[in-house]
Design a protein around this motif. Sequence first.
Motif, PDB file in Angstrom:
ATOM      1  N   ASN A  84      44.776 -18.667 -22.778  1.00 32.13           N
ATOM      2  CA  ASN A  84      43.955 -17.611 -22.159  1.00 32.13           C
ATOM      3  C   ASN A  84      44.597 -17.105 -20.867  1.00 32.13           C
ATOM      4  O   ASN A  84      44.543 -15.903 -20.564  1.00 32.13           O
ATOM      5  CB  ASN A  84      42.540 -18.121 -21.890  1.00 32.13           C
ATOM      6  CG  ASN A  84      41.700 -18.176 -23.156  1.00 32.13           C
ATOM      7  OD1 ASN A  84      41.997 -17.488 -24.136  1.00 32.13           O
ATOM      8  ND2 ASN A  84      40.655 -18.977 -23.141  1.00 32.13           N
ATOM      9  N   TYR A  87      47.503 -14.945 -22.000  1.00 29.00           N
ATOM     10  CA  TYR A  87      46.993 -13.685 -22.546  1.00 29.00           C
ATOM     11  C   TYR A  87      46.580 -12.753 -21.414  1.00 29.00           C
ATOM     12  O   TYR A  87      46.902 -11.547 -21.424  1.00 29.00           O
ATOM     13  CB  TYR A  87      45.811 -13.975 -23.466  1.00 29.00           C
ATOM     14  CG  TYR A  87      45.153 -12.738 -24.037  1.00 29.00           C
ATOM     15  CD1 TYR A  87      45.616 -12.156 -25.209  1.00 29.00           C
ATOM     16  CD2 TYR A  87      44.067 -12.142 -23.390  1.00 29.00           C
ATOM     17  CE1 TYR A  87      45.018 -11.017 -25.741  1.00 29.00           C
ATOM     18  CE2 TYR A  87      43.466 -11.007 -23.898  1.00 29.00           C
ATOM     19  CZ  TYR A  87      43.945 -10.448 -25.071  1.00 29.00           C
ATOM     20  OH  TYR A  87      43.359  -9.318 -25.581  1.00 29.00           O
ATOM     21  N   ALA A 169      45.865 -15.215 -36.436  1.00 29.87           N
ATOM     22  CA  ALA A 169      45.777 -14.157 -35.427  1.00 29.87           C
ATOM     23  C   ALA A 169      45.105 -12.904 -35.991  1.00 29.87           C
ATOM     24  O   ALA A 169      44.239 -12.306 -35.342  1.00 29.87           O
ATOM     25  CB  ALA A 169      47.169 -13.818 -34.896  1.00 29.87           C
ATOM     26  N   LYS A 173      41.591 -13.792 -34.833  1.00 36.35           N
ATOM     27  CA  LYS A 173      41.951 -13.423 -33.462  1.00 36.35           C
ATOM     28  C   LYS A 173      42.597 -14.574 -32.683  1.00 36.35           C
ATOM     29  O   LYS A 173      43.490 -14.373 -31.881  1.00 36.35           O
ATOM     30  CB  LYS A 173      40.744 -12.903 -32.664  1.00 36.35           C
ATOM     31  CG  LYS A 173      39.996 -11.760 -33.326  1.00 36.35           C
ATOM     32  CD  LYS A 173      40.838 -10.510 -33.429  1.00 36.35           C
ATOM     33  CE  LYS A 173      40.032  -9.348 -33.977  1.00 36.35           C
ATOM     34  NZ  LYS A 173      40.866  -8.142 -34.176  1.00 36.35           N
ATOM     35  N   GLU A 174      42.114 -15.804 -32.916  1.00 35.94           N
ATOM     36  CA  GLU A 174      42.671 -16.967 -32.223  1.00 35.94           C
ATOM     37  C   GLU A 174      42.274 -18.231 -32.991  1.00 35.94           C
ATOM     38  O   GLU A 174      41.322 -18.232 -33.773  1.00 35.94           O
ATOM     39  CB  GLU A 174      42.148 -17.044 -30.784  1.00 35.94           C
ATOM     40  CG  GLU A 174      40.641 -17.048 -30.664  1.00 35.94           C
ATOM     41  CD  GLU A 174      40.184 -16.805 -29.235  1.00 35.94           C
ATOM     42  OE1 GLU A 174      40.757 -17.431 -28.324  1.00 35.94           O
ATOM     43  OE2 GLU A 174      39.263 -15.986 -29.038  1.00 35.94           O
ATOM     44  N   TYR A 197      47.793 -23.726 -30.211  1.00 36.92           N
ATOM     45  CA  TYR A 197      46.716 -22.738 -30.152  1.00 36.92           C
ATOM     46  C   TYR A 197      47.359 -21.376 -29.993  1.00 36.92           C
ATOM     47  O   TYR A 197      48.246 -21.193 -29.156  1.00 36.92           O
ATOM     48  CB  TYR A 197      45.786 -23.021 -28.968  1.00 36.92           C
ATOM     49  CG  TYR A 197      44.561 -22.146 -28.945  1.00 36.92           C
ATOM     50  CD1 TYR A 197      43.494 -22.370 -29.809  1.00 36.92           C
ATOM     51  CD2 TYR A 197      44.468 -21.078 -28.052  1.00 36.92           C
ATOM     52  CE1 TYR A 197      42.364 -21.574 -29.790  1.00 36.92           C
ATOM     53  CE2 TYR A 197      43.340 -20.267 -28.016  1.00 36.92           C
ATOM     54  CZ  TYR A 197      42.294 -20.525 -28.892  1.00 36.92           C
ATOM     55  OH  TYR A 197      41.178 -19.725 -28.875  1.00 36.92           O
ATOM     56  N   LYS A 199      46.786 -16.897 -30.016  1.00 39.60           N
ATOM     57  CA  LYS A 199      45.825 -15.820 -29.750  1.00 39.60           C
ATOM     58  C   LYS A 199      46.499 -14.473 -30.008  1.00 39.60           C
ATOM     59  O   LYS A 199      47.655 -14.267 -29.626  1.00 39.60           O
ATOM     60  CB  LYS A 199      45.352 -15.908 -28.299  1.00 39.60           C
ATOM     61  CG  LYS A 199      44.195 -14.989 -27.918  1.00 39.60           C
ATOM     62  CD  LYS A 199      43.825 -15.221 -26.448  1.00 39.60           C
ATOM     63  CE  LYS A 199      42.656 -14.350 -26.014  1.00 39.60           C
ATOM     64  NZ  LYS A 199      41.361 -14.922 -26.418  1.00 39.60           N
ATOM     65  N   HIS A 207      51.298 -12.621 -31.613  1.00 41.04           N
ATOM     66  CA  HIS A 207      50.438 -13.759 -31.265  1.00 41.04           C
ATOM     67  C   HIS A 207      51.170 -14.598 -30.212  1.00 41.04           C
ATOM     68  O   HIS A 207      52.366 -14.852 -30.326  1.00 41.04           O
ATOM     69  CB  HIS A 207      50.011 -14.602 -32.470  1.00 41.04           C
ATOM     70  CG  HIS A 207      51.113 -15.182 -33.287  1.00 41.04           C
ATOM     71  ND1 HIS A 207      51.599 -14.609 -34.445  1.00 41.04           N
ATOM     72  CD2 HIS A 207      51.836 -16.335 -33.119  1.00 41.04           C
ATOM     73  CE1 HIS A 207      52.551 -15.347 -34.964  1.00 41.04           C
ATOM     74  NE2 HIS A 207      52.730 -16.402 -34.183  1.00 41.04           N
TER      75      HIS A 207
END
Length: 337
Positions: A84, A87, A169, A173-174, A197, A199, A207
């Motif tokens: 996160n 991102y 992805a 989305k994640e 993980y 995203k 991604h």
Amino acid sequence: MKLSKFITKFIFITAFSSIIAAFLISIFFQYQNFKNDLNHYRKEFTEQKKEEVKNEVLMIYGLIKYKEELLKKTVEDRLIDRVNQAYALAMDIYETNKQTKTKDEIKYLIAQSLNNFKFKDHNNYFFINSNKGQAILFDNKITLDKYVDIWDLKDSNNKPIIQIQAKIAKEQKEGFVTNKFIKPNSNDKNSYSKISYIKLFEPFDWHIGTGEYIDELTKNNQEEIINWLDTLKYENSSYSFLNTIDEQTLIFEGKRVEPKPHPYPETFKRQVETAKNPNGDFYKYEFKKPNSDEISEKISFIKKFDDYGWLIGCGVYLDEIEKELQRKNEIAKFLKD
């Protein structure tokens, strides 16, 4: 007169014999009742002791499971937080520069920023791939200057890792993915489990992700559990034991030992066979008492923890059940008198 004496004598003998017979019969039935009661108490007491060792194993199993789940959640939360952050940084770079720089320039800025983003452990890094299989930031290298196709890249279990990540992805989305890899920059050629993980980064259909090898963390977990088992104390000669499915002994007679082959192969085979029951099970056998050469019958409960390949067990010696039963009977008689 003689007949009268004979009759009197006969009546006396008959009455006396009846009293003796009644007494003997009463003793016999009391003895039978005592035996039945004793057998009933023995069975009941044995079942109680079996339940105690079963609960002990289930308690240990539950603790191991809890620690493993806690470890996994801790790693997953850390990976979510890191991705996160990455991102957010990538999106900030994109929004800040989309009106003034070309797409290629923005892509390079994002890749460079995430490549420079270092973790305290230095063993983890971000990666960026397009959802069509182009490597953008791969193995700590920015590969934008040429098209590096990794669409068919597979892990040690022959799973198409990039295709799986792209699917997550685009559809979710994640999300998480678990694979096995040989660790980079290592002479160790064994494959290890890695949780990643990823995203979706919408502007470029990428991604972004990061992952973590969990073998060292799992080893630490296992060390803590083995050290804890080494401290447990039980009544009489009871103890917990811990073996691996490849016949290595970790806790023997309640004490931690250096991993070594189980000293009683036939007993170990019984453990493996019994542990095939996913709920765990009992088995009866003869085994020596701790710190002694004395052999006694024993009932143990054993259950396998699949993730570690561990056989967890605890048992009770039957002669000690008998001694404890006799002691309880003596106390009961004393209180009754």
